[in-house]
Design an enzyme around this catalytic site. Structure first.
Site, PDB file in Angstrom:
ATOM      1  N   LYS A  76       0.816  -1.218   0.000  1.00  0.00           N
ATOM      2  CA  LYS A  76       0.000   0.000   0.000  1.00  0.00           C
ATOM      3  C   LYS A  76       0.854   1.274   0.000  1.00  0.00           C
ATOM      4  CE  LYS A  76      -4.005  -2.092   0.064  1.00  0.00           C
ATOM      5  NZ  LYS A  76      -3.624  -3.508   0.007  1.00  0.00           N
TER       6      LYS A  76
HETATM    7  C1  LIG Z   1      -9.893  -2.857  -1.510  1.00  0.00           C
HETATM    8  C2  LIG Z   1      -9.268  -3.516  -0.321  1.00  0.00           C
HETATM    9  N1  LIG Z   1      -9.960  -3.582   0.814  1.00  0.00           N
HETATM   10  C3  LIG Z   1      -9.435  -4.152   1.917  1.00  0.00           C
HETATM   11  C4  LIG Z   1      -8.187  -4.702   1.916  1.00  0.00           C
HETATM   12  C5  LIG Z   1      -7.671  -5.376   3.143  1.00  0.00           C
HETATM   13  O1  LIG Z   1      -6.527  -4.774   3.628  1.00  0.00           O
HETATM   14  P1  LIG Z   1      -5.609  -5.512   4.696  1.00  0.00           P
HETATM   15  O2  LIG Z   1      -4.691  -6.395   3.939  1.00  0.00           O
HETATM   16  O3  LIG Z   1      -4.883  -4.395   5.397  1.00  0.00           O
HETATM   17  O4  LIG Z   1      -6.501  -6.262   5.618  1.00  0.00           O
HETATM   18  C6  LIG Z   1      -7.424  -4.654   0.755  1.00  0.00           C
HETATM   19  C7  LIG Z   1      -6.074  -5.254   0.741  1.00  0.00           C
HETATM   20  O5  LIG Z   1      -5.452  -5.519  -0.214  1.00  0.00           O
HETATM   21  C8  LIG Z   1      -7.972  -4.057  -0.393  1.00  0.00           C
HETATM   22  O6  LIG Z   1      -7.266  -4.000  -1.525  1.00  0.00           O
END
Ligand SMILES: Cc1ncc(COP(=O)(O)O)c(C=O)c1O
Length: 388
Positions: free
Chosen positions: A186
């Protein structure tokens, strides 16, 4: 042909952040503590929200946010072009996910499709700022007001993005929450981690408690010299909080966010310019006037009809050039379990399916050199038959 493999994403963490992690370990306070609180304050200041509640992933943050805004049995509308955790959060909060189609150009949720899917049971919408391109917040807020719905912005991709001059995550009132991800791909990272931002005091309070098993006070408040050992539990919760060793990285990363995003934009500008005439590649549209894109990912479509080969073939060819790519995302209703849960099947969400079959994420991260970018562009020109 590159000697070294070029990944599609890679974090850039400073020596200062590494030293701050070591400091937490040496001091013996690794769990949630002063650095986490400091990171939350700095994050809230940056996006412009009253509250920022740190968590151990955006998945956890989405779960807390959905639990804060709906009751079991409620319907929540979201896009089919997202990561599984958006929908898992609805399911594990006891909600019923309702998937709708996307706009085929922006890949963001189609607001007209949302309105058609609203029923008396609908209680919230989860728009996803796909790749870091802000959704049409004015239209979404008008819908939310008309039907009295909560909004949870899945802002996993959108740190640093702006909608009409306001940062994504800036407070937008009651029943409105934004969730960010700090996964290593990210715009900033804490290893794993996330942040939930809101101006809604009630939601912030319940999410703060539910991230620490429902406890009214965290260990940090209890174990200080003058801390009180007792706490109450008003609602059961989960173990979702961030640690100081993550926040040590996060608060340093936040300092570098603007420079990271500037570099992302420079790389995207080269892709947009130098890939514009490549046969069989459909590039993302420019950002809407007045908005800022955070370019978490750069996702052209492979025009499989023109090229005569599939997106997966394209990805395999890129690997042969020693260049990594990624796939964001398979439309969710095409996964077995979400098809079963939503009752949707292939053919029901044509725009999501069209994009899902063709989309590819090219390498994009702040530490990419100009030569790396050239290698990607040259490889694509060769694969698409335009070399020379
Ligand atoms: C659109 C979206 N929502 C939620 C998430 C979840 O993030 P995390 O990996 O921090 O739980 C991601 C992760 O890639 C994502 O791309």
């Amino acid at each position: 042909m590159r000697k070294e493999f070029l990944p599609f994403a890679k974090p850039l963490v400073s020596e200062e952040a590494i030293a701050d992690v070591a400091d937490s370990i040496r001091k013996g306070w690794m769990a949630m503590g002063p650095k986490t609180v400091d990171f939350e304050n700095k994050f809230a200041d940056y996006v412009g929200s009253k509250y920022a509640v740190s968590v151990n992933s955006a998945t956890a943050g989405l779960h807390l946010a959905v639990m804060a805004l709906i009751k079991p049995g409620d319907e929540v509308i979201t896009t089919a072009m997202t990561f599984a955790s958006t929908v898992n959060a609805i399911i594990f909060a006891g909600g019923k996910p309702v998937l709708v189609d996307i706009d085929p150009h922006t890949f963001n949720i189609d607001v007209k499709a949302i309105e058609k899917a609203i029923t008396p049971k609908t209680k919230a919408i989860i728009p996803v700022h796909f790749a870091g391109r802000p959704c049409d917040m004015d239209a979404l807020e008008a819908l939310a007001e008309k039907y009295n719905l909560g909004i949870i912005e899945d802002s996993a991709h959108a740190l640093g993005a702006q909608y009409k001059g306001k940062k994504i995550g800036a407070g937008r009132g009651k029943n409105h929450i934004a969730v960010f991800s700090f996964h290593p791909t990210k715009n900033i990272t804490t290893g794993e981690g996330g942040m939930v931002c809101t101006d809604d005091e009630d939601a912030a309070e319940i999410m703060s408690m539910q991230r620490q098993n429902g406890m009214s006070k965290g260990a940090w408040n209890r174990y200080q010299a003058n801390g009180k050992a007792h706490y109450d539990i008003f609602k059961p919760g989960l173990k979702y909080q961030m640690m100081d060793i993550q926040a040590a990285i996060g608060r340093d990363q936040l300092k570098h966010l603007e420079e990271f995003n500037t570099r992302r934009r420079e790389i995207v500008a080269r892709y947009q310019r130098e890939l514009a005439n490549v046969r069989g590649l459909i590039l993302p549209p420019e950002i809407e006037e007045g908005n800022v894109h955070s370019w978490h990912i750069y996702t052209p479509l492979i025009d499989i009809d023109t090229l005569g080969f599939s997106r997966d073939d394209f990805m395999a060819q890129m690997s042969k050039h020693n260049i990594g790519t990624a796939y964001h995302y398979q439309a969710l209703h095409l996964f077995t379990c979400y098809g079963e849960i939503t009752g949707l099947k292939a053919g029901d969400l044509p725009n999501s399916e069209y994009v899902s079959e063709r989309i590819v994420s090219l390498p994009l991260f702040p530490a990419m050199t100009d030569d790396d970018v050239t290698d990607v562009i040259e490889a694509i020109k060769e694969i698409c038959g335009m070399k020379g």
